[in-house]
Design a protein around this motif. Structure first.
Motif, PDB file in Angstrom:
ATOM      1  N   ALA A  63      56.711  46.000  18.960  1.00 17.16           N
ATOM      2  CA  ALA A  63      56.093  44.671  18.867  1.00 17.16           C
ATOM      3  C   ALA A  63      55.239  44.420  20.099  1.00 17.16           C
ATOM      4  O   ALA A  63      55.575  43.624  20.966  1.00 17.16           O
ATOM      5  CB  ALA A  63      57.199  43.623  18.751  1.00 17.16           C
ATOM      6  N   LYS A  64      54.084  45.092  20.157  1.00 17.80           N
ATOM      7  CA  LYS A  64      53.247  45.011  21.358  1.00 17.80           C
ATOM      8  C   LYS A  64      52.484  43.701  21.441  1.00 17.80           C
ATOM      9  O   LYS A  64      52.069  43.148  20.429  1.00 17.80           O
ATOM     10  CB  LYS A  64      52.238  46.168  21.348  1.00 17.80           C
ATOM     11  CG  LYS A  64      52.904  47.534  21.297  1.00 17.80           C
ATOM     12  CD  LYS A  64      51.923  48.640  21.597  1.00 17.80           C
ATOM     13  CE  LYS A  64      51.130  49.012  20.379  1.00 17.80           C
ATOM     14  NZ  LYS A  64      50.580  50.373  20.503  1.00 17.80           N
ATOM     15  N   PRO A  65      52.248  43.197  22.656  1.00 20.89           N
ATOM     16  CA  PRO A  65      51.458  41.968  22.803  1.00 20.89           C
ATOM     17  C   PRO A  65      50.049  42.084  22.237  1.00 20.89           C
ATOM     18  O   PRO A  65      49.455  41.062  21.859  1.00 20.89           O
ATOM     19  CB  PRO A  65      51.426  41.749  24.318  1.00 20.89           C
ATOM     20  CG  PRO A  65      52.681  42.371  24.815  1.00 20.89           C
ATOM     21  CD  PRO A  65      52.889  43.571  23.935  1.00 20.89           C
ATOM     22  N   SER A  66      49.504  43.281  22.149  1.00 16.34           N
ATOM     23  CA  SER A  66      48.174  43.395  21.552  1.00 16.34           C
ATOM     24  C   SER A  66      48.212  42.998  20.076  1.00 16.34           C
ATOM     25  O   SER A  66      47.218  42.510  19.527  1.00 16.34           O
ATOM     26  CB  SER A  66      47.629  44.824  21.710  1.00 16.34           C
ATOM     27  OG  SER A  66      48.636  45.765  21.398  1.00 16.34           O
ATOM     28  N   VAL A  68      50.073  40.578  19.027  1.00 14.21           N
ATOM     29  CA  VAL A  68      50.080  39.107  19.078  1.00 14.21           C
ATOM     30  C   VAL A  68      48.644  38.584  19.046  1.00 14.21           C
ATOM     31  O   VAL A  68      48.324  37.632  18.346  1.00 14.21           O
ATOM     32  CB  VAL A  68      50.805  38.614  20.352  1.00 14.21           C
ATOM     33  CG1 VAL A  68      50.581  37.134  20.564  1.00 14.21           C
ATOM     34  CG2 VAL A  68      52.291  38.900  20.261  1.00 14.21           C
ATOM     35  N   LEU A  69      47.783  39.241  19.794  1.00 17.21           N
ATOM     36  CA  LEU A  69      46.381  38.821  19.805  1.00 17.21           C
ATOM     37  C   LEU A  69      45.763  38.942  18.418  1.00 17.21           C
ATOM     38  O   LEU A  69      45.023  38.066  17.968  1.00 17.21           O
ATOM     39  CB  LEU A  69      45.582  39.688  20.789  1.00 17.21           C
ATOM     40  CG  LEU A  69      45.722  39.344  22.270  1.00 17.21           C
ATOM     41  CD1 LEU A  69      44.908  40.288  23.111  1.00 17.21           C
ATOM     42  CD2 LEU A  69      45.303  37.915  22.529  1.00 17.21           C
ATOM     43  N   HIS A  72      46.999  36.237  16.269  1.00 17.32           N
ATOM     44  CA  HIS A  72      46.511  34.931  16.684  1.00 17.32           C
ATOM     45  C   HIS A  72      45.212  34.586  15.969  1.00 17.32           C
ATOM     46  O   HIS A  72      44.944  33.435  15.642  1.00 17.32           O
ATOM     47  CB  HIS A  72      46.315  34.939  18.201  1.00 17.32           C
ATOM     48  CG  HIS A  72      45.857  33.632  18.757  1.00 17.32           C
ATOM     49  ND1 HIS A  72      46.625  32.497  18.713  1.00 17.32           N
ATOM     50  CD2 HIS A  72      44.696  33.272  19.359  1.00 17.32           C
ATOM     51  CE1 HIS A  72      45.968  31.499  19.268  1.00 17.32           C
ATOM     52  NE2 HIS A  72      44.790  31.936  19.673  1.00 17.32           N
ATOM     53  N   GLN A  95      55.387  34.470  18.245  1.00 20.60           N
ATOM     54  CA  GLN A  95      54.567  34.416  19.461  1.00 20.60           C
ATOM     55  C   GLN A  95      53.081  34.333  19.176  1.00 20.60           C
ATOM     56  O   GLN A  95      52.285  34.200  20.102  1.00 20.60           O
ATOM     57  CB  GLN A  95      54.803  35.684  20.290  1.00 20.60           C
ATOM     58  CG  GLN A  95      56.176  35.782  20.883  1.00 20.60           C
ATOM     59  CD  GLN A  95      56.372  37.167  21.468  1.00 20.60           C
ATOM     60  OE1 GLN A  95      55.543  37.645  22.237  1.00 20.60           O
ATOM     61  NE2 GLN A  95      57.442  37.829  21.099  1.00 20.60           N
ATOM     62  N   SER A  96      52.682  34.401  17.898  1.00 21.64           N
ATOM     63  CA  SER A  96      51.259  34.508  17.584  1.00 21.64           C
ATOM     64  C   SER A  96      50.491  33.218  17.860  1.00 21.64           C
ATOM     65  O   SER A  96      49.271  33.235  17.954  1.00 21.64           O
ATOM     66  CB  SER A  96      51.081  34.872  16.112  1.00 21.64           C
ATOM     67  OG  SER A  96      51.512  33.787  15.293  1.00 21.64           O
ATOM     68  N   ARG A  97      51.190  32.108  17.975  1.00 20.07           N
ATOM     69  CA  ARG A  97      50.540  30.815  18.183  1.00 20.07           C
ATOM     70  C   ARG A  97      49.509  30.537  17.088  1.00 20.07           C
ATOM     71  O   ARG A  97      48.404  30.049  17.340  1.00 20.07           O
ATOM     72  CB  ARG A  97      49.871  30.733  19.547  1.00 20.07           C
ATOM     73  CG  ARG A  97      50.897  30.856  20.674  1.00 20.07           C
ATOM     74  CD  ARG A  97      50.268  31.546  21.845  1.00 20.07           C
ATOM     75  NE  ARG A  97      51.049  31.482  23.050  1.00 20.07           N
ATOM     76  CZ  ARG A  97      51.807  32.449  23.501  1.00 20.07           C
ATOM     77  NH1 ARG A  97      51.928  33.561  22.798  1.00 20.07           N
ATOM     78  NH2 ARG A  97      52.462  32.331  24.624  1.00 20.07           N
TER      79      ARG A  97
ATOM     80  N   PRO B 213      56.248  27.115  17.373  1.00 21.86           N
ATOM     81  CA  PRO B 213      55.211  28.146  17.241  1.00 21.86           C
ATOM     82  C   PRO B 213      53.907  27.666  16.627  1.00 21.86           C
ATOM     83  O   PRO B 213      52.983  28.452  16.470  1.00 21.86           O
ATOM     84  CB  PRO B 213      55.874  29.174  16.317  1.00 21.86           C
ATOM     85  CG  PRO B 213      56.867  28.410  15.521  1.00 21.86           C
ATOM     86  CD  PRO B 213      57.184  27.138  16.233  1.00 21.86           C
ATOM     87  N   LEU B 220      52.640  27.947  23.263  1.00 18.21           N
ATOM     88  CA  LEU B 220      53.957  28.210  22.696  1.00 18.21           C
ATOM     89  C   LEU B 220      54.949  27.503  23.604  1.00 18.21           C
ATOM     90  O   LEU B 220      54.965  27.740  24.808  1.00 18.21           O
ATOM     91  CB  LEU B 220      54.231  29.713  22.686  1.00 18.21           C
ATOM     92  CG  LEU B 220      55.528  30.175  22.035  1.00 18.21           C
ATOM     93  CD1 LEU B 220      55.465  29.998  20.525  1.00 18.21           C
ATOM     94  CD2 LEU B 220      55.802  31.635  22.359  1.00 18.21           C
ATOM     95  N   PHE B 464      61.080  44.488  23.214  1.00 17.81           N
ATOM     96  CA  PHE B 464      59.880  45.188  23.644  1.00 17.81           C
ATOM     97  C   PHE B 464      59.847  45.211  25.152  1.00 17.81           C
ATOM     98  O   PHE B 464      59.816  44.172  25.791  1.00 17.81           O
ATOM     99  CB  PHE B 464      58.617  44.536  23.096  1.00 17.81           C
ATOM    100  CG  PHE B 464      57.374  45.217  23.572  1.00 17.81           C
ATOM    101  CD1 PHE B 464      56.549  44.637  24.506  1.00 17.81           C
ATOM    102  CD2 PHE B 464      57.062  46.478  23.115  1.00 17.81           C
ATOM    103  CE1 PHE B 464      55.429  45.288  24.964  1.00 17.81           C
ATOM    104  CE2 PHE B 464      55.928  47.152  23.576  1.00 17.81           C
ATOM    105  CZ  PHE B 464      55.106  46.544  24.501  1.00 17.81           C
TER     106      PHE B 464
END
Lengths: 308, 464
Positions: A63-66, A68-69, A72, A95-97, B213, B220, B464
């Protein structure tokens, strides 16, 4: 006066076209199979991207932060569902907002709601059965009939999000349906002579494929889902394969070939690396080409194995 | 009269002719071969009668097996429902999984025809002096009230230790913690996550917070008891650590085995840009956790953090963050402690071999500035750690700790650790850690620590 009328009419037309022109729907999917189907239905009215690659195990995606982008900026998230992505996608969605793609909202599509699901467990379900999927087998896209159902669901969702292009999506669905049906006839024609052939697969991902094409999966290299092969199980499986004359072991590209190769040496069977997903190997760039590749691969292997 | 009977006869003949024509036309239409306009997904293009017979046989067998399967499941469900009605207590094991259409939305009524919460009088009891009609059932025996139950999981953390440690030895066996997690959606705007830790010291909320969220502007927000985002290791729950213990820097400078966890509000913002994932976080807490102590209501502690993440290749990525925290400390009402932390993580996990190979390297540096009567104490601590997966279920790791103490920077503790972890499955781990610490007092400890982690319940997210 006439020139003015023409110019103003042209201006009006231009303005109307520009105000009606919609930005492409940004779609993110969890796997490349869904991305391929969305691309078929959406055409140039959508931009599609998949988070997981076809050559990686879809249960084990980081589940990489990239990601999330990517989520988003999405208008629509299409997921396989049936707990395939349960270990990595829910946290990314939180976390995607992005309010649009939260489960239950308009920008979230679970492709598994209208498809034919196999291997629904009954009775008491516990983890003694391994990493069992309590909602059925999530590898359902490997049946072309389910591909059609996924496409229909995608068409419905895209038409809901972009009502002005509904006719376009309907047309593209009809085209895909036609292409898929012709291809299905071709595949079934190739594999009909081998109907009922017994095979062994590494993981329990081929139930829908086997049902669609008449194969019979009688054993797995994994003793239980998610548990790596043990010497005891390997021995029992080899004995069973010799007794039933099973000549084919189907392995996904992300599993280690050491044990399948060892079993093949003992039993004289053939190990086939068969991609379960679009993008799994070169030559499987879209949904139909995935089956083209797999059907041809299986047919040639079965030809050498059975001799006809 | 003669005319009307002829009329009837003629009408009858006409009707028969029409009927016959329609039947013939209908039969002909039904046998229209598939054209491009109405494709049929038939497997074989040939109309060989033998193949058709085989096809029909196969379909009949399939239908019979499906019918039998559903018939037996329906019978089992009916028996269970009768059972519930008889005792009024729902049986302990979960009901068989419902078909997908029913599970798609919370069902408003059970599959049976009775209104929710009612069951029939068991067969044989009605009319024999027993009650008539549907029985009232208290406590909602049907599954509808269970639909909104949260995802529940429990993770057991069992520790063992052997060796020499004269300063702060841990017990030879300790059921250190059972962490129960309850997670569910609250409403269209929020979700809640509770992590309760049951330990020999008692029960405490390890983390319990509501997350929003769906806020605008890339925000957030979390409100509740949270692990403060001072560096990376402070936010990890004990069962998520890649080691048996916490690094010395965390224990010395952040505040013991618990670290910094407090009641407060955390808001983080995604800063969109073309080059990397950039996230800025601001948090405000009560001020009573770890090295912070609050003497009055306004003595809050706060944290700010900036985190950047970038994919280098599809298999490799780097994650760098910097945090700053400030709050009052236990030296007195006017004394503060400032914490500054920098963390860097390098990850390698090739996508196709993800089951078998990965590497995680991490380092964290902490600077503590503690104000006290005698002046300001600047202390520094750090650790560097690596973990490498060399087989599907085996991980090897190493860590080096070096840390001064927050109260007295002239004292420092340091030492290496070596680790080996085995994962029988995703849901359990066995770990051994050799740890050597050179304490500032001149004592050295040499220990082997053991850990057994086991979890039941809902499938949690992979950290993660």
């Amino acid at each position: 006066m006439k020139k003015l009328t023409i110019v103003s009419a042209a201006l009006m037309a231009a303005l109307t076209v520009s105000t009606e022109a919609r930005a492409a729907v940004k779609v993110i999917t969890s796997t490349q199979d869904l991305a391929s189907i969305v691309s078929e239905i959406g055409g140039d009215k959508v931009t599609v991207e998949a988070l997981a690659r076809g050559y990686q195990d879809p249960h084990q995606v980081e589940a990489k932060p990239s990601f999330v982008l990517k989520l988003h900026g999405a208008d629509l998230l299409v997921v396989v569902g049936r707990e395939l992505e349960i270990a990595w996608l829910p946290a990314l969605i939180t976390q995607s907002r992005n309010a649009k793609i939260q489960p239950g909202n308009a920008g979230y599509l679970d492709a598994s709601r209208t498809v034919r699901i196999l291997d629904m467990p009954t009775g008491q379900i516990t983890r003694a059965m391994g990493d069992v999927h309590p909602q059925g087998n999530p590898h359902y896209w490997l049946d072309p009939a389910n591909g059609r159902r996924i496409a229909k669901a995608v068409e419905g969702k895209l038409s809901e999000l972009s009502a002005a292009d509904a006719a376009y999506f309907a047309q593209r669905y009809a085209d895909f349906d036609r292409k898929l049906t012709a291809a299905e006839n071709r595949w079934k024609g190739i594999l009909t002579p081998y109907k009922g052939t017994k095979v062994v697969t590494y993981h329990r991902s081929w139930s829908n494929f086997a049902e669609a094409f008449g194969l019979d999966v009688v054993g797995y290299v994994e003793p239980k889902p998610g548990i790596p092969p043990s010497p005891g199980h390997q021995l029992a499986l080899s004995e069973e394969m010799k007794r039933q004359g099973i000549r084919i072991i189907i392995v996904e590209p992300y599993f280690d070939l050491k044990t399948p190769n060892a079993i093949a040496r003992t039993t004289g069977a053939q190990v086939l690396v068969v991609p379960p997903s679009v993008g799994g190997v070169k030559g499987t760039e879209d949904y139909i080409r995935l089956f083209d590749y797999n059907v041809d691969l299986l047919a040639s292997a079965l030809k050498t194995a059975t001799g006809h | 009269m003669h005319n009307s009977s002829t009329l009837v006869r003629r009408f009858g003949v006409a009707a028969c002719v029409a009927g016959l024509t329609l039947t013939v036309v209908g039969a002909a239409a039904a046998q229209t071969p598939p054209t491009p306009q109405n494709p049929q997904p038939a497997p074989a293009p040939s109309t060989d009668p033998q193949q058709l017979r085989e096809e029909v046989d196969r379909l009949r067998k399939e239908f019979e097996s499906v019918r039998d399967a559903y018939g037996s499941r329906l019978a089992a469900l009916e028996a269970r429902l009768a059972q519930i009605g008889g005792t009024g207590v729902p049986p302990a094991p979960p009901l068989p999984v419902e078909p997908p259409a029913a599970a798609a939305k919370p069902p408003t009524a059970p599959p049976a025809a009775l209104p929710p919460g009612q069951v029939e009088v068991p067969a044989g009891a009605a009319g024999a002096g027993g009650p008539q009609g549907p029985l009232p059932v208290y406590g909602s025996a049907t599954a509808t009230s269970k639909i909104f139950n949260p995802d529940i999981a429990v993770i057991g953390n069992f520790l063992g230790a052997v060796g020499k440690n004269d300063l702060n030895p841990s017990p030879v066996f300790e059921m250190s913690e059972a962490e129960a997690s309850f997670q569910a959606v609250v409403d269209p705007y929020a979700r809640a996550d509770f992590f309760l830790a049951f330990s020999p010291e008692g029960v405490e909320i390890e983390e319990g917070f509501i997350t929003f969220p769906t806020l605008p502007w890339g925000l957030l927000a979390k409100v509740g008891k949270l692990k403060q985002q001072v560096g990376k290791v402070n936010t990890l729950h004990a069962h998520n650590l890649p080691w048996v213990d916490r690094p010395l820097a965390s224990v010395n400078l952040l505040g013991g085995e618990e670290g910094l966890a407090d009641a407060g509000v955390s808001v983080s913002k995604l800063i969109p840009n073309r080059w990397l994932f950039l996230e800025a976080t601001g948090e405000v807490y009560q001020g009573n956790s770890g090295v912070f102590q609050s003497h009055q209501r306004s003595d809050v502690s706060w944290v700010s953090r900036l985190r950047g993440y970038r994919d280098i290749t599809e298999s490799t990525n780097v994650d760098i963050g910097a945090s700053f925290a400030r709050g009052h400390n236990d030296a007195g009402p006017d004394f503060h402690t400032n914490l500054f932390a920098v963390d860097a993580t390098l990850r390698y996990r090739p996508l196709q071999r993800a089951l078998y190979r990965r590497f995680l390297g991490r380092t964290e540096l902490f600077w503590s500035r503690r104000d006290q009567e005698e002046g300001r104490v600047p202390a520094f601590g750090m650790y560097v750690s690596g973990e490498y997966q060399f087989s599907r279920r085996w991980f090897a790791g190493a860590r080096y700790d070096w840390s001064e103490r927050a109260y007295d920077a002239s004292l420092n503790d340091k030492g290496p650790s070596l680790l080996l972890t085995f994962w029988p499955s995703e849901f359990s781990q066995v770990r051994g850690q050799y740890r050597r610490i050179n304490f500032a007092e001149g004592v050295t400890s040499n220990e082997v620590l053991f850990q057994l982690l086991f979890s039941i319940g809902a499938h949690g997210a992979h950290v993660f």
